[in-house]
Design an enzyme around this catalytic site. Structure first.
Site, PDB file in Angstrom:
ATOM      1  N   LYS A  11       0.813  -1.216   0.000  1.00  0.00           N
ATOM      2  CA  LYS A  11       0.000   0.000   0.000  1.00  0.00           C
ATOM      3  C   LYS A  11       0.853   1.275   0.000  1.00  0.00           C
ATOM      4  O   LYS A  11       2.064   1.224   0.227  1.00  0.00           O
ATOM      5  CB  LYS A  11      -0.942  -0.025   1.204  1.00  0.00           C
ATOM      6  CG  LYS A  11      -1.982  -1.145   1.131  1.00  0.00           C
ATOM      7  CD  LYS A  11      -2.913  -1.109   2.330  1.00  0.00           C
ATOM      8  CE  LYS A  11      -3.991  -2.167   2.246  1.00  0.00           C
ATOM      9  NZ  LYS A  11      -4.912  -2.094   3.403  1.00  0.00           N
ATOM     10  N   PHE A  59     -15.796   2.407   6.740  1.00  0.00           N
ATOM     11  CA  PHE A  59     -14.422   2.787   6.400  1.00  0.00           C
ATOM     12  C   PHE A  59     -14.167   2.876   4.895  1.00  0.00           C
ATOM     13  O   PHE A  59     -13.062   3.224   4.473  1.00  0.00           O
ATOM     14  CB  PHE A  59     -13.422   1.805   7.028  1.00  0.00           C
ATOM     15  CG  PHE A  59     -13.605   0.374   6.590  1.00  0.00           C
ATOM     16  CD1 PHE A  59     -13.101  -0.079   5.376  1.00  0.00           C
ATOM     17  CD2 PHE A  59     -14.275  -0.525   7.398  1.00  0.00           C
ATOM     18  CE1 PHE A  59     -13.263  -1.398   4.968  1.00  0.00           C
ATOM     19  CE2 PHE A  59     -14.441  -1.851   7.012  1.00  0.00           C
ATOM     20  CZ  PHE A  59     -13.930  -2.285   5.789  1.00  0.00           C
ATOM     21  N   THR A  93      -4.695  -7.236  10.838  1.00  0.00           N
ATOM     22  CA  THR A  93      -5.016  -5.975  10.165  1.00  0.00           C
ATOM     23  C   THR A  93      -4.554  -4.777  10.980  1.00  0.00           C
ATOM     24  O   THR A  93      -4.018  -3.816  10.433  1.00  0.00           O
ATOM     25  CB  THR A  93      -6.536  -5.892   9.907  1.00  0.00           C
ATOM     26  OG1 THR A  93      -6.930  -7.036   9.147  1.00  0.00           O
ATOM     27  CG2 THR A  93      -6.898  -4.634   9.153  1.00  0.00           C
ATOM     28  N   HIS A 117      -2.086  -5.447   1.548  1.00  0.00           N
ATOM     29  CA  HIS A 117      -3.370  -6.127   1.346  1.00  0.00           C
ATOM     30  C   HIS A 117      -3.041  -7.520   0.841  1.00  0.00           C
ATOM     31  O   HIS A 117      -2.096  -7.700   0.070  1.00  0.00           O
ATOM     32  CB  HIS A 117      -4.207  -5.399   0.285  1.00  0.00           C
ATOM     33  CG  HIS A 117      -5.344  -6.227  -0.248  1.00  0.00           C
ATOM     34  ND1 HIS A 117      -6.595  -6.199   0.306  1.00  0.00           N
ATOM     35  CD2 HIS A 117      -5.400  -7.128  -1.275  1.00  0.00           C
ATOM     36  CE1 HIS A 117      -7.387  -7.045  -0.359  1.00  0.00           C
ATOM     37  NE2 HIS A 117      -6.678  -7.618  -1.321  1.00  0.00           N
TER      38      HIS A 117
END
Length: 141
Positions: A11, A59, A93, A117
């Site tokens: 990310k 989210f 996470t 991810h």
């Protein structure tokens, strides 16, 4: 054990920290081969399509904003039980809950900026790989 493919995304937060190589080294040390890879700066419509499964979640908007905030590194990993192995390498996470030595424990800042991810199941992996690598862009090694 079955040879699987899974999708991994490094990310924007981890790309900005210049830790792509360190993350790749972890994949390879765990026996996962990188069989396709590309850097891309996602456009909003792409990010919204990719994360459409979360559209009704609170989210979603923040996730899309984060994923379009900078380039990401997208790769297909191949190996025995690749989906599970990658998820173990990533860690929880929330990096505060991630086991020491996992990618998120070492490189993530928050539950939102959580470095990586990974596909959550073999079926999801097939769809996610096809999203980023349609056609014949994957080369077995």
């Amino acid at each position: 054990m079955a040879i699987e493919r899974t999708l991994s995304i490094i990310k924007p937060d981890a790309v900005a920290k210049n830790v792509i190589g360190q993350i790749y080294a972890r994949f390879e040390a765990a026996g996962l081969k990188i069989v396709a890879a590309r850097m891309v700066h996602l456009a909003r419509p792409e990010a919204e399509r990719f994360y459409a499964v979360h559209k009704e979640r609170p989210f979603f908007k923040d996730l899309v904003e984060f994923m379009i905030s900078g380039p990401v590194m997208v790769q297909v990993l191949e190996g025995e039980n690749a989906v599970l192995k990658n998820r173990e390498l990533m860690g929880a996470t929330d990096p505060k809950k991630a086991q020491t030595g996992t990618i998120r424990a070492d490189f993530a800042d928050s539950i939102d900026a959580n470095a990586v991810h990974g596909s959550d199941a073999a079926e999801t992996a097939q769809a996610e790989v096809a999203f980023f690598f349609p056609g014949l862009n994957i080369y077995p090694r």
